[in-house]
Design a protein around this motif. Structure first.
Motif, PDB file in Angstrom:
ATOM      1  N   GLY A  23     -62.998 -12.659  58.564  1.00  0.00           N
ATOM      2  CA  GLY A  23     -61.651 -13.224  58.684  1.00  0.00           C
ATOM      3  C   GLY A  23     -60.973 -12.836  59.993  1.00  0.00           C
ATOM      4  O   GLY A  23     -61.584 -12.229  60.880  1.00  0.00           O
ATOM      5  N   GLN A  24     -59.701 -13.221  60.098  1.00  0.00           N
ATOM      6  CA  GLN A  24     -58.945 -13.006  61.339  1.00  0.00           C
ATOM      7  C   GLN A  24     -58.760 -11.524  61.661  1.00  0.00           C
ATOM      8  O   GLN A  24     -58.941 -11.107  62.799  1.00  0.00           O
ATOM      9  CB  GLN A  24     -57.566 -13.674  61.227  1.00  0.00           C
ATOM     10  N   ILE A  25     -58.373 -10.749  60.677  1.00  0.00           N
ATOM     11  CA  ILE A  25     -58.174  -9.307  60.936  1.00  0.00           C
ATOM     12  C   ILE A  25     -59.519  -8.668  61.275  1.00  0.00           C
ATOM     13  O   ILE A  25     -59.636  -7.888  62.226  1.00  0.00           O
ATOM     14  CB  ILE A  25     -57.498  -8.611  59.730  1.00  0.00           C
ATOM     15  N   GLY A  26     -60.540  -9.034  60.501  1.00  0.00           N
ATOM     16  CA  GLY A  26     -61.881  -8.504  60.758  1.00  0.00           C
ATOM     17  C   GLY A  26     -62.307  -8.733  62.205  1.00  0.00           C
ATOM     18  O   GLY A  26     -62.900  -7.855  62.838  1.00  0.00           O
ATOM     19  N   LEU A  79     -68.667  -6.804  54.160  1.00  0.00           N
ATOM     20  CA  LEU A  79     -68.712  -7.603  52.929  1.00  0.00           C
ATOM     21  C   LEU A  79     -67.969  -8.916  53.127  1.00  0.00           C
ATOM     22  O   LEU A  79     -66.862  -8.938  53.666  1.00  0.00           O
ATOM     23  CB  LEU A  79     -68.047  -6.818  51.786  1.00  0.00           C
ATOM     24  N   GLU A  80     -68.581  -9.985  52.673  1.00  0.00           N
ATOM     25  CA  GLU A  80     -67.917 -11.296  52.645  1.00  0.00           C
ATOM     26  C   GLU A  80     -68.310 -12.022  51.367  1.00  0.00           C
ATOM     27  O   GLU A  80     -69.270 -11.646  50.688  1.00  0.00           O
ATOM     28  CB  GLU A  80     -68.318 -12.144  53.869  1.00  0.00           C
ATOM     29  N   ILE A  81     -67.545 -13.059  51.049  1.00  0.00           N
ATOM     30  CA  ILE A  81     -67.966 -13.942  49.967  1.00  0.00           C
ATOM     31  C   ILE A  81     -69.166 -14.762  50.474  1.00  0.00           C
ATOM     32  O   ILE A  81     -69.305 -14.978  51.683  1.00  0.00           O
ATOM     33  CB  ILE A  81     -66.807 -14.859  49.506  1.00  0.00           C
ATOM     34  N   GLY A 140     -60.265  -8.353  52.701  1.00  0.00           N
ATOM     35  CA  GLY A 140     -60.412  -9.641  52.005  1.00  0.00           C
ATOM     36  C   GLY A 140     -59.577  -9.673  50.735  1.00  0.00           C
ATOM     37  O   GLY A 140     -59.672  -8.780  49.903  1.00  0.00           O
ATOM     38  N   SER A 141     -58.740 -10.689  50.607  1.00  0.00           N
ATOM     39  CA  SER A 141     -57.884 -10.784  49.422  1.00  0.00           C
ATOM     40  C   SER A 141     -57.421 -12.223  49.275  1.00  0.00           C
ATOM     41  O   SER A 141     -57.818 -13.092  50.047  1.00  0.00           O
ATOM     42  CB  SER A 141     -56.669  -9.867  49.548  1.00  0.00           C
ATOM     43  N   MET A 142     -56.572 -12.431  48.293  1.00  0.00           N
ATOM     44  CA  MET A 142     -55.990 -13.758  48.065  1.00  0.00           C
ATOM     45  C   MET A 142     -54.489 -13.631  48.305  1.00  0.00           C
ATOM     46  O   MET A 142     -53.749 -13.249  47.410  1.00  0.00           O
ATOM     47  CB  MET A 142     -56.275 -14.171  46.619  1.00  0.00           C
ATOM     48  N   VAL A 145     -56.366  -0.234  51.679  1.00  0.00           N
ATOM     49  CA  VAL A 145     -56.226  -1.639  51.289  1.00  0.00           C
ATOM     50  C   VAL A 145     -55.224  -2.310  52.234  1.00  0.00           C
ATOM     51  O   VAL A 145     -54.079  -1.868  52.359  1.00  0.00           O
ATOM     52  CB  VAL A 145     -55.776  -1.784  49.820  1.00  0.00           C
ATOM     53  N   VAL A 146     -55.700  -3.360  52.885  1.00  0.00           N
ATOM     54  CA  VAL A 146     -54.885  -4.134  53.826  1.00  0.00           C
ATOM     55  C   VAL A 146     -54.497  -5.469  53.185  1.00  0.00           C
ATOM     56  O   VAL A 146     -53.399  -5.977  53.373  1.00  0.00           O
ATOM     57  CB  VAL A 146     -55.677  -4.376  55.138  1.00  0.00           C
ATOM     58  N   GLY A 147     -55.414  -6.059  52.421  1.00  0.00           N
ATOM     59  CA  GLY A 147     -55.211  -7.391  51.834  1.00  0.00           C
ATOM     60  C   GLY A 147     -54.026  -7.408  50.883  1.00  0.00           C
ATOM     61  O   GLY A 147     -53.893  -6.539  50.019  1.00  0.00           O
ATOM     62  N   ASN A 148     -53.171  -8.396  51.050  1.00  0.00           N
ATOM     63  CA  ASN A 148     -51.934  -8.475  50.253  1.00  0.00           C
ATOM     64  C   ASN A 148     -52.128  -9.088  48.879  1.00  0.00           C
ATOM     65  O   ASN A 148     -53.020  -9.925  48.719  1.00  0.00           O
ATOM     66  CB  ASN A 148     -50.906  -9.290  51.032  1.00  0.00           C
ATOM     67  N   PRO A 149     -51.281  -8.711  47.903  1.00  0.00           N
ATOM     68  CA  PRO A 149     -50.230  -7.683  47.953  1.00  0.00           C
ATOM     69  C   PRO A 149     -50.854  -6.283  47.976  1.00  0.00           C
ATOM     70  O   PRO A 149     -51.374  -5.812  46.958  1.00  0.00           O
ATOM     71  CB  PRO A 149     -49.436  -7.917  46.675  1.00  0.00           C
TER      72      PRO A 149
END
Ligand code: NAI
Length: 333
Positions: A14-17, A41-43, A88-90, A128-132
């Motif tokens: 992703g972008q942050i990665g 790790l990725e999906i 990675g999060s939603m 943990v960076v992925g929100n929330p």
């Protein structure tokens, strides 16, 4: 050669990665003498893109980059990890209800907490960076039965860095000559959300109290605090996409300080499991002023909390309690 440090990163394509991995590989996070193994790790659908990132990491010929693993298996990514950065999060999408958001993230952070518990080192440092972010960290922590809950943290360092930069800009506009290096003891309390509270009451600028130097409570309450809290949205408006590079930089800062220590006479803001300090309900993951030494962090104790601060800290803690209650109801913790 020194034993490489195993650093797991989720959402690595992703972008942050894309900003984060190159900073880690260059030694900015763990220092110039520490080789790293990157465990990414990725999906499954993003493994192709991740392969492209791996090719670019190879092309960097980073002297400290010992190995790169790309996988869609959390147990492989977290295997013997010393550091795990969960990006990675939603994140919330327009029109999404809170319960849907929390439930979607539960589907990510519950199994990742379980995998960390099974596969990572017992003293793994989890960010943990992925929100929330705070509540995702809470879900992971509560599903990692074999790990000390204190190993789980969430990122409010970007808010901390924004708070420092906004303060320096304001003081310079008042005719002071201030660099970010002059600003110490910044604190962001609470949730990584608009209820966060950047607190200038203990903050020092070249040894002087920041609030006294500003001398404008109206600006502090009605401009400074909302500007810091809503900076992420302002960047999305301006750039058309979210603040990925500064978020990556803050993640590097968070892990570097946790690992190598905070400077004497200063502290940083980290979201960590509350031990009840400052009346923040025990167990939620909330931002506090922390000092780090020898690879451990401690919440700074004994700060006076005035009425203004009390109200703001309580409001953000209440939001976190609400999120905790919602994920409890969903059976995620
Ligand atoms: P992005 O959408 O560019 O990348 C996210 C990556 O995560 C994607 O490649 C996706 O395939 C991957 N992913 C999704 N589910 C996964 C899973 N279960 N396992 C592994 N990987 C998975 O997003 P970006 O810009 O990199 O942001 C990531 C997160 O960081 C977002 O939730 C964003 O809101 C948050 N963020 C947090 C900040 C903070 O201060 N705490 C600041 C800025 C962003």
């Amino acid at each position: 050669m020194t034993t490489p440090v195993r650093v797991a990163v989720t959402g690595a394509a992703g972008q942050i990665g894309y900003s984060l991995l190159f900073r880690i590989a260059s030694g900015t996070m763990l220092g110039p003498d520490t080789p790293v193994d990157l465990q990414l790790l990725e999906i499954t659908p993003a493994l192709g893109a991740l392969e492209g990132v791996r090719m670019e990491l190879d092309d960097g010929a980073f002297p400290l980059l010992n190995s790169i693993t790309c996988t869609d298996d959390a147990d492989v990514a977290f295997g013997d990890a010393d550091v795990a950065i969960l990006v990675g999060s939603m994140p919330r999408k327009a029109g999404m209800e809170r319960a849907d958001l929390l439930s979607a993230n539960g589907g990510i952070f519950k199994p990742q907490g379980e995998a960390l518990s099974r596969s990572a080192k017992k003293d793994v440092k989890v960010l943990v960076v992925g929100n929330p972010a705070n509540t995702n960290a809470l879900i992971a922590m509560n599903n990692a039965a074999d790990l000390d809950p204190g190993r789980f943290t969430a990122m409010t360092r970007l808010d901390h860095n924004r708070a420092i930069s906004q303060l320096a800009t304001r003081l310079n506009s008042q005719g002071e000559s201030v660099s970010v290096n002059d600003i110490k003891k910044m604190t962001v309390w609470g949730n990584h959300s608009v209820t966060q509270y950047p607190d200038l009451s203990h903050c020092e600028v070249a040894g002087k109290n920041a609030l006294e130097l500003v001398g404008d409570q109206e600006w502090y309450a009605n401009e400074y605090i909302p500007t810091v809290a809503k900076r992420g949205a302002a960047i999305i408006d301006a750039r058309g996409s979210s603040s990925a590079a500064s978020a990556a930089s803050a993640a590097v800062d968070h892990i570097r300080d946790w690992t190598l220590g905070t400077p004497d006479g200063d502290w940083v803001s980290m979201s960590v499991p509350s031990d009840g300090s400052y009346g923040v309900p025990e167990g939620i993951i909330s931002s506090f002023p922390c000092v780090c030494k020898d690879g451990n962090y401690e919440i700074v104790q004994g700060l006076d909390i005035n009425d203004f601060s009390r109200e703001k800290i309580d409001a953000s803690a209440a939001e976190l309690v609400g999120e905790r209650d919602a994920v409890t109801e969903l059976g995620l913790i």
